[in-house]
Write a protein that holds these residues in place. Structure first.
Motif, PDB file in Angstrom:
ATOM      1  N   LEU A 748      52.545   8.013  52.781  1.00 41.73           N
ATOM      2  CA  LEU A 748      53.435   8.952  53.480  1.00 41.73           C
ATOM      3  C   LEU A 748      54.162   8.126  54.523  1.00 41.73           C
ATOM      4  N   CYS A 749      55.311   8.593  54.939  1.00 40.61           N
ATOM      5  CA  CYS A 749      55.922   7.860  56.052  1.00 40.61           C
ATOM      6  C   CYS A 749      56.695   8.821  56.949  1.00 40.61           C
ATOM      7  N   MET A 750      56.980   8.348  58.124  1.00 43.49           N
ATOM      8  CA  MET A 750      57.743   9.144  59.075  1.00 43.49           C
ATOM      9  C   MET A 750      59.220   8.851  58.813  1.00 43.49           C
ATOM     10  N   ALA A 751      59.942   9.904  58.538  1.00 44.13           N
ATOM     11  CA  ALA A 751      61.359   9.693  58.203  1.00 44.13           C
ATOM     12  C   ALA A 751      62.117   9.203  59.436  1.00 44.13           C
ATOM     13  N   VAL A 752      62.897   8.130  59.231  1.00 43.59           N
ATOM     14  CA  VAL A 752      63.793   7.679  60.302  1.00 43.59           C
ATOM     15  C   VAL A 752      65.165   7.458  59.678  1.00 43.59           C
ATOM     16  N   ARG A 753      66.148   7.568  60.487  1.00 44.71           N
ATOM     17  CA  ARG A 753      67.489   7.309  59.970  1.00 44.71           C
ATOM     18  C   ARG A 753      68.090   6.187  60.811  1.00 44.71           C
ATOM     19  N   GLU A 754      68.774   5.280  60.109  1.00 45.41           N
ATOM     20  CA  GLU A 754      69.459   4.235  60.864  1.00 45.41           C
ATOM     21  C   GLU A 754      70.873   4.708  61.132  1.00 45.41           C
ATOM     22  N   TRP A 755      71.289   4.543  62.337  1.00 45.84           N
ATOM     23  CA  TRP A 755      72.578   5.087  62.729  1.00 45.84           C
ATOM     24  C   TRP A 755      73.251   4.102  63.656  1.00 45.84           C
ATOM     25  N   GLY A 756      74.256   3.422  63.105  1.00 46.69           N
ATOM     26  CA  GLY A 756      74.988   2.436  63.922  1.00 46.69           C
ATOM     27  C   GLY A 756      74.061   1.405  64.541  1.00 46.69           C
ATOM     28  N   GLY A 757      73.085   0.897  63.751  1.00 47.13           N
ATOM     29  CA  GLY A 757      72.194  -0.149  64.262  1.00 47.13           C
ATOM     30  C   GLY A 757      71.018   0.400  65.070  1.00 47.13           C
ATOM     31  N   ASP A 758      71.005   1.692  65.299  1.00 50.42           N
ATOM     32  CA  ASP A 758      69.881   2.300  66.024  1.00 50.42           C
ATOM     33  C   ASP A 758      69.005   3.066  65.035  1.00 50.42           C
ATOM     34  N   VAL A 759      67.726   3.347  65.469  1.00 42.46           N
ATOM     35  CA  VAL A 759      66.929   4.242  64.631  1.00 42.46           C
ATOM     36  C   VAL A 759      66.899   5.611  65.291  1.00 42.46           C
ATOM     37  N   ARG A 764      59.704  13.844  60.730  1.00 46.07           N
ATOM     38  CA  ARG A 764      59.272  14.487  59.488  1.00 46.07           C
ATOM     39  C   ARG A 764      58.400  13.531  58.695  1.00 46.07           C
ATOM     40  N   VAL A 765      57.300  14.080  58.180  1.00 44.99           N
ATOM     41  CA  VAL A 765      56.436  13.281  57.327  1.00 44.99           C
ATOM     42  C   VAL A 765      56.900  13.479  55.890  1.00 44.99           C
ATOM     43  N   ILE A 766      57.217  12.359  55.193  1.00 49.19           N
ATOM     44  CA  ILE A 766      57.667  12.498  53.801  1.00 49.19           C
ATOM     45  C   ILE A 766      56.831  11.594  52.900  1.00 49.19           C
ATOM     46  N   GLU A 767      56.851  11.892  51.604  1.00 45.73           N
ATOM     47  CA  GLU A 767      56.113  11.065  50.648  1.00 45.73           C
ATOM     48  C   GLU A 767      56.819   9.716  50.541  1.00 45.73           C
ATOM     49  N   GLY A 768      56.038   8.654  50.348  1.00 50.86           N
ATOM     50  CA  GLY A 768      56.643   7.333  50.158  1.00 50.86           C
ATOM     51  C   GLY A 768      56.276   6.388  51.277  1.00 50.86           C
ATOM     52  N   ALA A 769      56.644   5.117  51.077  1.00 47.18           N
ATOM     53  CA  ALA A 769      56.275   4.099  52.053  1.00 47.18           C
ATOM     54  C   ALA A 769      57.461   3.751  52.932  1.00 47.18           C
ATOM     55  N   ALA A 770      57.196   3.433  54.164  1.00 46.51           N
ATOM     56  CA  ALA A 770      58.282   2.962  55.038  1.00 46.51           C
ATOM     57  C   ALA A 770      58.707   1.592  54.540  1.00 46.51           C
ATOM     58  N   SER A 771      60.006   1.359  54.516  1.00 46.96           N
ATOM     59  CA  SER A 771      60.447   0.077  53.983  1.00 46.96           C
ATOM     60  C   SER A 771      60.238  -1.018  55.029  1.00 46.96           C
ATOM     61  N   ARG A 772      60.309  -0.678  56.272  1.00 48.62           N
ATOM     62  CA  ARG A 772      60.173  -1.690  57.313  1.00 48.62           C
ATOM     63  C   ARG A 772      59.425  -1.108  58.503  1.00 48.62           C
TER      64      ARG A 772
END
Ligand code: ADP
Length: 868
Positions: A748-759, A764-772
């Motif tokens: 599971l991973c915590m959803a993050v969005r990259e936005w203009g170089g920022d996170v 939100r907890v989603i299925e899948g692995a965090a890439s970084r």
């Protein structure tokens, strides 16, 4: 008289025989080395030496020293000592009261002796007790298998005993109970030393003899009522004997010791309780704890009940269902009107009953009891229409005892004093003897008024007065200006600057009558009041049952109110082991945020298919909040409460272990990593397929590779060797590769969005692995300089290049893929050793000359040692 450091007393000490007094003090102090000695000197209780230093700090009173030897000294007035004693007890100290025992001799040292020892676990004084906490005295003694533990709350009469298998579970249970005081058997040895922060008394062997204990128990509760194994009887008996010595009153309200097992309840150990902020938050107060969110109780007994439900969540589905049914029925009911009003007027009935039953109640306590019983009657009526079993049981157990309330109403005045000695306790018309004495004293007063008028007329002095004071009694007072008009039969009593005081035989006789009527009345009132207390105390059992039922109803009402206000739902509890939560929320964090600000999250865990959930995501993404909310929801559910989610289904959980966040325990001189490893070791034993394990950032306190290696092997171990449900949050995103190898590991991973170089954290907890790991982005958010971040990115790139091997498999997992034996070999030998080993294997001793053999041996040796 304010507390002060006893300057006058210093002089007094010097005047009396200095060494004599201090010698007397020291010989008495010797007997109560572990208590603060209140040493009576005239109108003060004085404390000396270390006691004075400790007490002056806690009581915030001035410390001075005796003039000659410089002994530290402070004191409090004897007639208002109670609040000071209460503060010392609250701080965990014992207080020994030493009084003067007058001999009649006017010279020499006054004999003194200890009349009472007051201890934090054996009081039921409102001043000392915390309204919303239990006040246990715990007794511990080794048992054939482990330890016996007895705990008594003398303020409510609760008495429970249990056996614990080893010292760790003993300490756990003691921490869960949170006793004010612990008494320990001598054989307890160093374990007693681990009860840090508790007021501890070691009692000698005589307290723990099973026969003596059995006798004390039989004497108090009757032989057939309890039959305890010897060690448990010894613990219960010691508690009883100690109480009898220190409590100094009847113990008629104690209930017979009730046997329980710590394992009958969901176990949440001390560390986890603190991590989860169950009943107190990280700052040591209730504010910010789960309890503070759920506690809308109106009575102190209700608040105490709720705290104990959270500390002892149930493992009995039927019992949980009964609480749920009650809350469900209350959920839609009108809890505002009669119910709320009645609860609001009941006060602390449970402790009132404790004081009445131990005959320690004052007249005002009795009045409160009457009002509480009337309110309990209304409460019973208000619950008359409910149908769920638990509400019916509680309502059925409430007995408003109208005859007791009536008795109190008939006997007491409408506004009785706190203490009987203040008089005005008994209602006129209640007792002929009291009426007579009251009339006598009243009558005598009117005779005095008549006498005053007559004397004014006889002497012609308009300002003549008849007055009373404690030292001189009644007197006639004439101002200096009219003195020559005083009749000859006036006897001079006292001379003041502007007036003269007289008495007459008639006045003396009146005075005698009044004073004896008044003191007779006080004595009679005290006797009548004690009789009243005794007859009320005869109903102790029904009163105590009523008080408990009120506490439970209050607790259920509170849970229903909170559930409604905060949108909680009834969880479905079944016999399975899976745990599903839809839209779960952290109850405390949610309560502190504006509506809709908290982002709800789901959970699906199942020991058979989704046993170990690896949750990756950057710091601050919300991982640990998610872990905690799952644990809190389980605890709420098993306490019988509704939960902060839109749906929840779960089997019973037997233990919750948490390893959340790294914190140094510098007090014990342990580093973060040591604490972390110790806690990890602790949680590996005793896991069943009903256990819930929350791990947050394991391996953080050491180097990255060490930490990652430990985290990795721990996850493998837990997956392979246990079927506990595990939530494993980590910022090591490398760990997600485990899901490729282990069937029951899910990412599971915590959803993050990259936005203009920022996170941007979406929470939100989603299925899948965090890439970084996004560590650098988080560092950027925190404001580190751009040049530093640039360089960090460069280094990260270098590091990441070596992560996967030629087959695209993670290097970290390599050991298992190539076979365990090879992995072990890889671990054991360096390349040089390996070369030497290969050469050794190739040698054929049969073909070597002795010189060649020696040379080969020499070469191999140098190679292994790394020499050229
Ligand atoms: P992590 O363990 O990933 O470092 P935390 O769980 O400590 O992150 O969360 C960091 C902060 O984010 C919390 O203090 C809280 O204020 C906020 N937060 C966490 N989860 C949520 C959520 N679901 N909704 C809203 N805010 C949240």
């Amino acid at each position: 008289m304010p507390p002060r450091a006893g300057a006058a007393i210093v002089a007094a000490i010097v005047a009396v025989k200095t060494t004599g007094l201090i010698a007397q003090y020291l010989s008495i102090k010797q007997k109560v080395a572990d208590a603060i000695l209140f040493f009576r000197l005239g109108d003060f209780y004085e404390m000396f030496f270390e006691d004075a230093e400790v007490a002056s700090r806690i009581l915030d009173i001035q410390l001075t020293s005796r003039s000659k030897e410089g002994a530290p000294l402070c004191g409090v007035p004897y007639h208002s000592a109670e609040p000071y004693i209460a503060r010392l007890l609250k701080a965990g100290h014992k207080v020994a009261i030493c009084e003067q025992t007058p001999t009649g001799a006017s010279r020499g040292l006054m004999p003194r002796q200890i009349v009472r020892i007051i201890t934090p676990g054996t009081v039921n004084d409102e001043l000392v007790l915390s309204a919303d906490e239990k006040n246990y005295l715990s007794a511990v003694v080794p048992a054939p298998e482990g330890f016996a533990l007895a705990s008594v709350d003398v303020s409510t009469g609760e008495f429970r005993v249990t056996q614990l298998g080893n010292s760790a579970s003993l300490l756990e249970e003691i921490r869960r109970l949170g006793p004010r005081e612990v008494i320990a058997a001598p054989q307890l040895g160093e374990i007693a030393g681990r009860l840090t922060g508790l007021s501890l008394t070691r009692l000698d062997d005589s307290y723990w003899e099973p026969e003596r204990a059995a006798e004390a128990i039989a004497l108090r509760f009757g032989p057939p009522s309890v039959c305890l194994p010897p060690a448990l009887a010894a613990a219960a008996g010691a508690a009883l004997l100690y109480l009898q010595q220190t409590f100094g009153a009847e113990l008629g309200h104690l209930r017979p010791p009730e046997l329980y097992q710590a394992s009958q309840y969901l176990q949440v150990d001390e560390v986890s309780r603190a991590h989860l902020e169950l009943v107190v938050s990280s700052d040591g107060t209730r504010k910010g704890s789960l309890l503070s969110v759920l506690d809308q109780t109106r009575t102190a007994a209700g608040a105490r009940t709720l705290a104990s439900w959270l500390l002892y969540p149930l493992l009995d589905i039927d019992a949980i269902h009964r609480r749920q049914d009650a809350i469900e029925e209350l959920f839609d009911a009108d809890l505002g009107g009669a119910i709320s009003a009645a609860l609001g007027r009941i006060g602390d009935l449970e402790r009132l009953v404790g004081r009445v039953a131990s005959l320690k109640a004052g007249p005002r306590d009795c009045l409160k009891l009457r009002l509480a019983l009337e309110a309990a009657g209304e409460l019973k009526q208000a619950f008359g229409g409910f149908r769920s079993a638990e509400l019916c049981r509680c309502a059925g157990e409430i007995d408003p005892l109208p005859e007791v309330a009536g008795q109190i109403a008939a006997a007491l005045t409408d506004e009785p004093p706190m203490a009987v000695r203040d008089g005005g306790v008994i209602r006129p018309g209640y007792h002929p003897g009291a009426d007579e004495l009251r009339a006598l004293s009243l009558d005598a007063r009117s005779v005095i008024a008549r006498l005053e008028a007559r004397e004014r007329e006889r002497t012609g002095i308009g300002s003549l007065k008849v007055r009373y004071n404690q030292v001189f009694g009644y007197y006639l007072e004439i101002t200096k200006a009219h003195l020559e008009r005083a009749p000859a039969d006036y006897e001079r009593k006292q001379t003041l600057v502007g007036a003269e005081r007289f008495t007459t035989p008639e006045l003396k006789e009146l005075e005698r009558k009044i004073l004896s009527a008044e003191s007779g009345l006080k004595e009679l009132e005290a006797e009548l009041f004690l009789n009243l207390l005794r007859s009320v105390a005869a109903h102790t059992e029904a009163l105590a049952r009523t008080a408990r039922a009120v506490g439970q109803l209050d607790c259920l009402v509170s849970l229903a109110q909170v559930a409604r206000r905060r949108g909680y739902v009834r969880p479905i509890i079944n016999n399975g082991t899976a745990l599903t939560i839809t839209d779960g929320r952290h109850p405390v964090l949610e309560a502190n945020l504006k509506r809709g600000e908290f982002v709800p999250n789901d959970l699906q865990a199942d020991p058979e298919t989704r046993q170990l959930l690896l949750i990756t995501g950057p710091n601050m993404a919300g991982k640990s909040t998610y872990l905690r909310q799952v644990a809190l929801i389980v605890i709420m559910a098993q306490a019988g409460s509704f939960v902060s989610a839109t749906q929840a289904t779960m089997g019973l959980v037997d233990r919750i272990f948490t390893r959340i966040g790294a914190r140094d325990d510098l007090r014990r001189g342990e580093s973060t990593f040591m604490v972390e490893m110790r806690e990890t070791a602790r949680l590996l034993s005793g896991l069943s397929d009903r256990s819930l394990l929350l791990l947050d950032e394991v391996g953080r306190g050491t180097s990255t590779f060490d930490g990652l290696a430990i985290a990795w092997s721990l996850a493998e171990y837990l997956h392979d060797r246990t079927r506990a449900t595990i939530l494993f949050a980590t910022h090591f995103h490398e760990l997600t590769d485990l899901a490729r190898e282990r069937p029951r590991v899910k990412n599971l991973c915590m959803a993050v969005r990259e936005w203009g170089g920022d996170v941007v954290f979406l929470r939100r907890v989603i299925e899948g692995a965090a890439s970084r790991s996004y560590g650098i982005e988080v560092a950027k958010l925190a404001g580190l300089p751009e040049s530093l971040l640039l360089r960090a990115r460069e280094i990260l790139n270098n590091l990441e290049q070596g992560e996967l091997d030629a087959n695209g498999m993670p290097r970290l997992a390599r050991g298992r893929q190539r076979g365990a034996a090879q992995a072990r070999q890889m671990d054991l030998f360096t390349p040089a050793e390996k070369r030497a080993l290969d050469e050794l294997k190739a040698l054929d001793p049969d073909r070597l000359t002795p010189i060649e053999a020696l040379n080969a041996l020499n070469r191999l040796g140098r190679e292994v040692r790394g020499e050229k």
